[in-house]
Write an enzyme that holds these catalytic residues in place. Structure first.
Site, PDB file in Angstrom:
ATOM      1  N   HIS A 224      32.544  68.233 -50.337  1.00 46.07           N
ATOM      2  CA  HIS A 224      30.919  68.894 -50.230  1.00 46.07           C
ATOM      3  C   HIS A 224      30.554  69.663 -51.455  1.00 46.07           C
ATOM      4  CE1 HIS A 224      27.256  70.223 -48.584  1.00 46.07           C
ATOM      5  NE2 HIS A 224      27.484  70.053 -47.336  1.00 46.07           N
TER       6      HIS A 224
ATOM      7  N   GLU B  28      27.998  64.784 -53.106  1.00 43.21           N
ATOM      8  CA  GLU B  28      29.253  64.739 -52.244  1.00 43.21           C
ATOM      9  C   GLU B  28      29.987  63.389 -52.286  1.00 43.21           C
ATOM     10  OE1 GLU B  28      28.290  66.364 -48.465  1.00 43.21           O
ATOM     11  OE2 GLU B  28      26.432  67.106 -49.525  1.00 43.21           O
TER      12      GLU B  28
ATOM     13  N   ASP C 256      18.221  64.775 -48.611  1.00 45.61           N
ATOM     14  CA  ASP C 256      19.522  64.685 -47.652  1.00 45.61           C
ATOM     15  C   ASP C 256      19.880  63.227 -47.332  1.00 45.61           C
ATOM     16  OD1 ASP C 256      21.695  64.986 -45.969  1.00 45.61           O
ATOM     17  OD2 ASP C 256      20.522  66.489 -44.628  1.00 45.61           O
TER      18      ASP C 256
HETATM   19  O1  LIG Z   1      25.279  73.780 -43.137  1.00 47.28           O
HETATM   20  P1  LIG Z   1      26.031  72.904 -43.415  1.00 47.28           P
HETATM   21  O2  LIG Z   1      27.000  72.762 -41.865  1.00 47.28           O
HETATM   22  O3  LIG Z   1      27.160  73.279 -44.380  1.00 47.28           O
HETATM   23  O4  LIG Z   1      25.594  71.597 -43.980  1.00 47.28           O
HETATM   24  C1  LIG Z   1      24.889  71.537 -45.160  1.00 47.28           C
HETATM   25  C2  LIG Z   1      24.299  70.215 -45.371  1.00 47.28           C
HETATM   26  O5  LIG Z   1      25.302  69.136 -45.603  1.00 47.28           O
HETATM   27  C3  LIG Z   1      25.005  67.991 -46.140  1.00 47.28           C
HETATM   28  O6  LIG Z   1      26.382  67.334 -46.378  1.00 47.28           O
HETATM   29  C4  LIG Z   1      24.238  67.234 -44.894  1.00 47.28           C
HETATM   30  O7  LIG Z   1      24.133  65.985 -45.349  1.00 47.28           O
HETATM   31  C5  LIG Z   1      23.140  68.055 -44.616  1.00 47.28           C
HETATM   32  O8  LIG Z   1      22.510  67.442 -43.367  1.00 47.28           O
HETATM   33  C6  LIG Z   1      23.688  69.605 -44.074  1.00 47.28           C
HETATM   34  O9  LIG Z   1      22.504  70.274 -44.041  1.00 47.28           O
END
Ligand SMILES: O=P(O)(O)OC[C@H]1O[C@@H](O)[C@H](O)[C@@H](O)[C@@H]1O
Length: 315
Positions: A168, A272, A213
């Protein structure tokens, strides 16, 4: 692994924010990376000028069980809400160990660390499987950052397991409105803001003017993020990771996130490398490998036109 004499130490174990264990990787020309054992989370990647290339929120908590906001969280065994587990799975908020005796794995880098995660009893309650997840984080000569995940099914009951996955990555950008992403044009994507509805991207490079997203399916192995203002291009090369998620929360969602500054969306973009569309299934004894290589290169910028082919070919 450690360099000798007057050379700087290639791999150093030390304490990070809130006393959490971290590992600092240094490459002879000056690039560095930092990895927290909490989440096996890369929180810094700097080039040989000492410039930070990853975004970490000024409000990131570095406080378990909350995942660190920024850097490179590892999403496993579930990406996003594609399943019944917590959002993005649990690997990002577990304490990993240093793997002192990893199975042979060739590298030409001196600056790397091998981490390992195995399920705790509590994890088995949530996801009833046994596995070994090995992550190698390496800095190449020239400062490229390489992450290789090897996930092995060690179930003794003969059962396969299935997972989705993502690195991510939060890239640091000068101004989101000046950024283009190349390599995802004309691809199909699932729009996470529209109940994962499937659509097809237009023919132009992606630019950003509102919340995004999207999970792009079956992408090329190479994606470029061009930061016009910084005259910098990030190049992602990936293997075993067919999909790519592009995320920026923009202003409204930013305000709802306790560990993210209201205006920070302007200075980050998540691209990602992921496996989402076709989850991976491993039988006992089988191993999956997913590799991400990141480099940051100066953008070629002439007469007001970025030539995408040039950028992708020359990098
Ligand atoms: O707040 P988190 O759990 O780290 O996620 C952040 C974002 O991560 C992204 O990878 C998702 O596609 C989003 O939907 C999400 O809001």
């Amino acid at each position: 692994m450690a360099a000798s004499g007057s050379e700087r130490v290639a791999v150093e174990k030390c304490k990070g924010i809130n006393g959490l264990d971290k590992v600092v990787l240094r490459e002879p020309r000056g690039s560095t990376a930092e990895v927290y054992l909490y989440g096996a989370h890369v929180t810094s990647w700097k080039n040989d000028h000492g410039e930070e290339l990853l975004f970490v929120s000024s409000k990131a908590m570095f406080k378990p069980p909350k995942a660190i906001r920024g850097g490179i969280p590892v999403c496993f065994p579930q990406f996003g809400s594609h399943g019944s587990l917590e959002q993005h799975g649990f690997a990002r908020n577990r304490f990993w160990s240093i793997d002192t005796d990893p199975p042979p794995f060739p590298t030409n880098s001196k600056s790397f660390i091998d981490l390992i995660l195995k399920p705790s009893e509590e994890d088995v309650q949530k996801w009833p499987h046994s596995y070994e997840f090995r992550l190698r984080v390496a800095l190449g000569t020239g400062g490229d950052l390489m992450l290789t995940s090897r996930i092995r099914n060690t179930n003794a009951d003969g059962k396969p397991f299935t997972f989705t996955f993502a690195y991510h990555t939060y890239f640091s950008v000068s101004d989101i409105s000046e950024v283009r992403v190349e390599g995802l044009e004309t691809l199909d994507y699932l729009d996470n803001l529209q109940n994962k509805e499937r659509s097809t991207e237009q023919g132009d490079a992606l630019t950003f003017e509102s919340e995004v997203d999207k999970t792009y399916l079956g992408t090329p192995t190479k994606i470029a993020i061009l930061d016009h203002e910084k005259k910098r291009t990030f190049v992602l090369r990936k293997d075993g990771l067919p999909d790519a998620v592009v995320w920026n929360p923009w202003d409204k969602k930013a305000k709802t996130m306790a560990d993210f500054g209201d205006d920070e969306y302007k200075h980050m973009l998540c691209v990602e490398a992921a496996v989402v569309g076709k989850p991976i299934t491993l039988k006992p004894g089988e191993e999956w490998k997913g590799r991400l290589e990141l480099s940051a290169v100066p953008s070629s910028y002439c007469s007001g036109q970025l030539d995408p082919q040039k950028v992708l070919q020359n990098s």
